[in-house]
Structure formats: C-alpha cells, structure tokens
Design an enzyme around this catalytic site. Structure first.
Site, PDB file in Angstrom:
ATOM      1  N   ARG A   7      -0.876   6.337 -10.779  1.00 39.50           N
ATOM      2  CA  ARG A   7      -2.068   5.676 -10.231  1.00 39.50           C
ATOM      3  C   ARG A   7      -2.904   6.670  -9.449  1.00 39.50           C
ATOM      4  NH1 ARG A   7      -3.503   3.895  -4.954  1.00 39.50           N
ATOM      5  NH2 ARG A   7      -4.700   1.955  -4.911  1.00 39.50           N
ATOM      6  N   GLU A  23      -9.868  -0.201  -7.435  1.00 40.44           N
ATOM      7  CA  GLU A  23      -8.543  -0.311  -8.048  1.00 40.44           C
ATOM      8  C   GLU A  23      -8.174  -1.771  -7.913  1.00 40.44           C
ATOM      9  OE1 GLU A  23      -5.449  -1.316  -8.602  1.00 40.44           O
ATOM     10  OE2 GLU A  23      -4.298   0.021  -7.279  1.00 40.44           O
ATOM     11  N   ASP A  55       2.605   5.766  -5.875  1.00 40.92           N
ATOM     12  CA  ASP A  55       2.590   5.589  -7.328  1.00 40.92           C
ATOM     13  C   ASP A  55       1.829   6.776  -7.917  1.00 40.92           C
ATOM     14  OD1 ASP A  55       1.915   4.876  -9.964  1.00 40.92           O
ATOM     15  OD2 ASP A  55       1.772   2.749  -9.479  1.00 40.92           O
ATOM     16  N   HIS A 107       3.909   1.245 -10.557  1.00 43.27           N
ATOM     17  CA  HIS A 107       4.395   0.055  -9.849  1.00 43.27           C
ATOM     18  C   HIS A 107       4.002  -1.230 -10.578  1.00 43.27           C
ATOM     19  CE1 HIS A 107       0.304  -0.130  -8.192  1.00 43.27           C
ATOM     20  NE2 HIS A 107       0.575  -1.368  -7.861  1.00 43.27           N
ATOM     21  N   GLU A 134      -3.824 -11.665  -9.691  1.00 47.94           N
ATOM     22  CA  GLU A 134      -4.489 -11.472  -8.393  1.00 47.94           C
ATOM     23  C   GLU A 134      -6.007 -11.593  -8.486  1.00 47.94           C
ATOM     24  OE1 GLU A 134      -3.220 -11.869  -5.646  1.00 47.94           O
ATOM     25  OE2 GLU A 134      -1.145 -11.690  -6.294  1.00 47.94           O
ATOM     26  N   GLU A 171     -18.167 -10.287  -1.227  1.00 48.34           N
ATOM     27  CA  GLU A 171     -19.070 -11.415  -1.493  1.00 48.34           C
ATOM     28  C   GLU A 171     -19.958 -11.721  -0.274  1.00 48.34           C
ATOM     29  OE1 GLU A 171     -15.885 -11.295  -2.274  1.00 48.34           O
ATOM     30  OE2 GLU A 171     -15.679 -11.840  -4.393  1.00 48.34           O
ATOM     31  N   HIS A 209       0.826  -1.206   0.000  1.00 52.22           N
ATOM     32  CA  HIS A 209       0.000   0.000   0.000  1.00 52.22           C
ATOM     33  C   HIS A 209       0.863   1.259   0.000  1.00 52.22           C
ATOM     34  CE1 HIS A 209      -4.138  -1.403  -0.073  1.00 52.22           C
ATOM     35  NE2 HIS A 209      -3.625  -2.513   0.422  1.00 52.22           N
ATOM     36  N   GLY A 230     -12.730  -3.363  -2.310  1.00 52.86           N
ATOM     37  CA  GLY A 230     -11.316  -3.538  -1.930  1.00 52.86           C
ATOM     38  C   GLY A 230     -10.711  -2.192  -1.602  1.00 52.86           C
TER      39      GLY A 230
END
Lengths: 351, 351
Positions: A28, A119, A25, A273, A128, A103, A19, A52
């Site tokens: 980003r 993101e 970054d 990154h 991932e 979920e 993180h 997330g």
C-alpha cells in the site's frame, strides 16, 4: 512521558491500530509513494485534495512531490494527529489539515483542485463505502481535466479452492479432523471471509466484476453490482469457493499505460492488509473440476439497506447448460468447442 | 449441507477460531506430536488424562501412541466436537470424552492415571490460569511417579528494543511519523502487548523469571512471581522494553535431558500463536545501551484479585548502583569487573 497529545484529543484505540496496520502495509505504502513521488511533474505547483487524510501521510507525499497546496480533509480526530505529522515534517505552509467531513467542507472562492488523492478502498474494494465521499469530492472540487489518484479500480472474482476450510482437516498430524472443519464451515459460512489464499488455490486467472473509472463513476453505479458469468477452469482442482480481489491504477506523467503504478491485492501479489475476500461454498456445492470445465455463477453485491457502508454479497451457482457462454468460451462443452473453432476459421479467412 | 453438528450443540465462534489457530500452529502441533509419538514406550498400555482436551487432538495422539485408556476432559461444548473427532478416528474404544470441568470429574474406584497431558499455556505462560486445573488434576489423579506432559515450563525475560513502537516511526517512506508513534505508545502503554519481535531486538539472551517443575509446583507458587535482577547487555542497542517468553519440556523415554522435546516461544524460535509478551517502556525510560551496561529491574506478576485467570504485570526500573549484582556479573561496573577477575583468579588457583 509527554502526554500532551493524549490530553489534547482522543483517538480511538481501534482507529489507531487500523492506521498502524495501514502504515506498515508495504505494498500500500509503496503504491502511493511511487504513484505520487515518481510523477512529480503532475504535482508540481498543483492544488491537491486528500479525501480522508487519516494520519496525513499521503498529503505529506504530495507536498514532497512539489504541490503548491494540499487540503487534507479528515473527519475523525485523527485530523489533529495529521496536523502534528505535517508540522513534524515542516510542511505546514503547504498542507492545510481540515477536521471535517468532506461533505461539509468548502474551499474559499469556490476554488477547484487539480488532483484528488485518496486511499478509500475497503475489503472487496467497496466495503466501508468511502468511495461515496470521493465521488462527492470529485463532483464538487475537481477541475475539468483534473486527475484522480487512483484513477481506476477493478474488482475481480475467480473460482478457487479453500484448503483451510476443507482439505486441511483431512489430516492434522495424522488425525482426521473433518468434524472440526465441518463445524468451522457451518459457523463461518454465513459471511465471506477476509483471508489470504495461496495463488495456486486459484482455478482461474479471474474475471472482472466491475471496472470503475474514478473520473466518471457515479454513486448509482455502486448501489447494485451484478455479474452473471461462465468461466472455464484453467487449472484443475477442488472448486470450494470464490475469491474476490481488486487492483487500482494511478495516473502516470508520461500518460502511458505501461508507466501507470498498479496496486494489486491479488493472491499473486504480495500480501496486503486487504488480503482477499473469500466466499466459501457449502460442501454440497463443492466439486473437483477438470481444466476447461465451465462454472456458471451469478454474483450480486447490493448496498445493505440498513448500512450503506456495507454490502450484501450473494453468490448463486447456475447450471452451465442453461446460461449463455461468452464468445469465444474455452470450456469443454461441444457448442463452445464448435463455436470457438468456427470463430478461429473466420479469423483465418479474414487474413 | 450437513448441519447435524450445528443443531446438536453450539460452539462459540471465538472458541472455534482459537482452536483453528492452535491446530494450525505448527510448532505447537509438532511439539506435542513429537513428545507423544516419539515416546510411545511411555504411553504403551498406560492410562492418560488429557486436561482441557479441546478438540481432542492430544488425546488422539495418546491413543495412537498405544495408550490403554485416555480420559479427555473438556469443560466447554467442544467436548461434543472432541467426541466426534475421536469417533472419526475410530478411537472410541480407547478415548473417553468427558464433558466436565476437571474439578468436578472423578474416576471410577478412585483410579489413578499414569500420565497427564495438557496444553494449558497462555500468553506469557500464565495468562488464562489453566495451570490451576492441571495442578488440581495432578494432585487428585496422578499416580506416584506418574508423568506430566509437559513436565517443566520456564518463563524468561530479556531487555529488548521495540522498533515497531519507536524507530519505525522516524521515517515512514520519507515522512517523519513520530507523532503517530508517540500516540501509539500513549494509547497502548497501559498494558503489555502480545506481538512477535525479531530475534535481533533482544539485547540479552534472557534470564529466568520462574522455572516450574510440573510434578511439584503448587498453586501458591503461581500467585506472586517476583524477580529482581541485574543483567548486563550482551548486544548494544536501544533499550525500549522487556520481552517475556516461555519454554516447555516434555519427558523422554530415554530419560535423558538431550532427548526431551523442548517447545519454545522465544523470538529465536519459529513463530507461534503465543508470540511474545512485550512490556514497552515510556520514552523517558528508554536508553541507548552499550554492551555490558547493567540493567536493573524488578518484575512482579500478581494474580489479578478480580479475575484469578489474569495477572497484573509490573516492571520497575531500578538504579543499578543501588542493587546487588549477580556473582559473577558481566557488567562494566568497576566492582563487577574486579569481582569477576578475582573469581577467575580463584578458579585458576583451584586448578
């Protein structure tokens, strides 16, 4: 030292480092900051879901853009950190941090959201597999006509040279180190490498492996991605590998394509990154290529059956005599030159 | 693919990556290249020992500089790679690669060498403890009056600001992330960090922790390194940590100090893979400092009893009222201003 945070919960050292890397970054950060804060009309009084949420920074952007409510859903212990970040910024009235997998999460009264922000991108876009959760969230929570941030993602591939695996070792301060280069290739060749390459290593502008419309993409579309392609080299050089990168597009309040925020991890864009993902060819598959030489290949990306968050990448070189070329094709093969000339004549006839 | 190398022996993936990093570290490469190849007179017809030869590149430099014989001693499997590099460069007549710990190595007829070359430096100079082997080799193999490359090494420390651990988190694209910064500090504070800092983070030009003359340094001198010091801040700023770096000096054929190759890992020098070693202070020890504020500290570096290749670093902040200041001291304390003025008067009187 105030170790209150430390005592309350444990955040994995690696998670924290990742993180830190993401928050530093700049491309980003700027992409999400611009996409959200330069399009405040889209967020004003809207309900947002951040899938997330990590440290909560994107949720904070949404709140600053005027959202009525932001649900920041984060599965890891970072949720507690995100809660602190939201409090630190006085945004607790707007942003609700939920420590849960998306979920397992539900909204009161089956509420729906106007916008999903996330993101989710990994190396070569899909590593991932976080897009799965975004798709799940979209299907369950997004209103009809709701917006996705980002709204599109494109994965590209281009033949390239990889001097750091080849030429660099021809002469290291006057010493031939090809033996070292060879060992490096042998030891590293079993998997693609995440590394930044110079834009001038690209032998082609890149061809689309897959374009995802985030509003409609399905899980099934992510299981198997295959591309068989012939590209004509645009810049002569040593063909030593393939470079994979991705772009993302974000909705704009004007609705115009030219106002969209585009975030790119191309070798031509500022380094992120994510860098690029390079598939290095073995020496016997490398070749010096002149402009307009056709390169035929088959790229397949398949979910790893043992770990759905990873992909097996396979690159197969094909004989450009055996495969169908695009129409028109810029390569130097006679059939393509003739076809191209013929198509141009037809275009002229039409006018 | 020619996998002959691969089949012959196994080189650890990590070892290979480290050597790739080193061979691509331009300041490192240039320092050794210049030190050796711009001082060919020192190497002409001489016998050289390369301690921890790795990929063999320094031995190859020595051979190119005209050495009569180079013994390249390498304990790891890289020795076999070094052998290939030497062969690739047609230097096998001069360079003898020996796969051995230098401690287990001996020369025929108790031959002695004219020069010992080694790149033994670790993070904060002493990490990894390879200097021990160099000292062993010097005591056993170096002729009286022989030369060491490098011949000196200096470890420095300076108070500094660490914005990446502090200020950066005040405002990340408009969001306060101090909670994140705090967690980062908590999680990472138990050990020094290897990272590159900007030269303008230094609050002082640096004071010498230890100067090693490679011709005479003993193992015992490496066990405990202690420095108690008062430095006067030279540039006002936030004191948030201490920065450790090192320089190395190489002999010159002219024998003049100004002709020596100096290799520096200072924040002011071009970045190397050693970067710097930063000891970050906890928030309650941080302070905004004006120019000429005294900072008193005690740095101790002790070999880790469980692993002699590592050190325990300890930094203790002292009260600048309680400790003796240097003579003269540039700090703003009355006693130092008076002493300095007095010393200047004495200087003037002498003239």
């Amino acid at each position: 030292m105030n170790s209150q945070v430390d005592e309350q919960y444990f955040v994995d050292y690696e998670d924290l480092e990742i993180h830190e890397l993401m928050l530093k970054d700049r491309p980003r950060q700027e992409a999400y900051h611009n996409a959200i804060l330069k399009n405040k009309q889209l967020f004003k009084d809207k309900v947002i879901l951040d899938v997330g949420a990590g440290t909560g920074i994107l949720s904070a952007f949404c709140a600053k853009a005027g959202a009525k409510r932001v649900y920041a859903v984060e599965a890891s212990n970072l949720a507690k950190l995100a809660l602190n970040v939201i409090e630190e910024n006085g945004l607790s009235e707007v942003v609700k941090v939920i420590h849960s997998r998306v979920e397992d999460f539900s909204l009161p009264d089956d509420e729906k959201v106007d916008i999903i922000v996330s993101e989710w991108m990994g190396f070569y876009l899909l590593h991932e597999g976080m897009l799965d959760s975004v798709i799940f969230a979209r299907n369950k929570f997004l209103k009809d006509g709701g917006l996705m941030f980002p709204t599109s993602a494109t994965l590209y591939v281009a033949p390239c040279s990889v001097p750091s695996r080849y030429q660099y070792w021809d002469n290291v301060d006057g010493i031939k180190m090809n033996t070292f280069g060879e060992m490096l290739r042998n030891v590293k060749s079993h998997k693609p490498e995440i590394t930044q390459i110079d834009a001038d290593c690209l032998l082609h502008e890149g061809t689309v492996v897959s374009w995802f419309n985030l509003e409609t993409v399905t899980l099934e579309e992510l299981d198997n991605i295959n591309l068989q392609e012939v590209v004509a080299i645009q810049k002569s050089g040593n063909h030593q590998g393939f470079c994979l990168w991705f772009d993302c597009g974000f909705p704009s309040s004007s609705g115009k394509f030219e106002d969209m925020t585009i975030f790119s991890t191309s070798p031509k864009a500022p380094e992120t990154h994510w860098k690029q993902c390079i598939i290095v060819l073995p020496p016997n598959a490398c070749e010096a290529m002149e402009e307009n030489t056709p390169i035929a290949f088959k790229l397949s990306m398949q979910r790893n059956p043992n770990d759905v968050r990873k992909y097996n990448l396979e690159m197969e070189m094909l004989d450009s005599d055996d495969v169908e070329h695009p129409l028109p094709c810029n390569c130097f093969m006679t059939k393509c030159i003739l076809t191209k000339a013929h198509l141009q004549t037809m275009d002229t006839d039409d006018e």
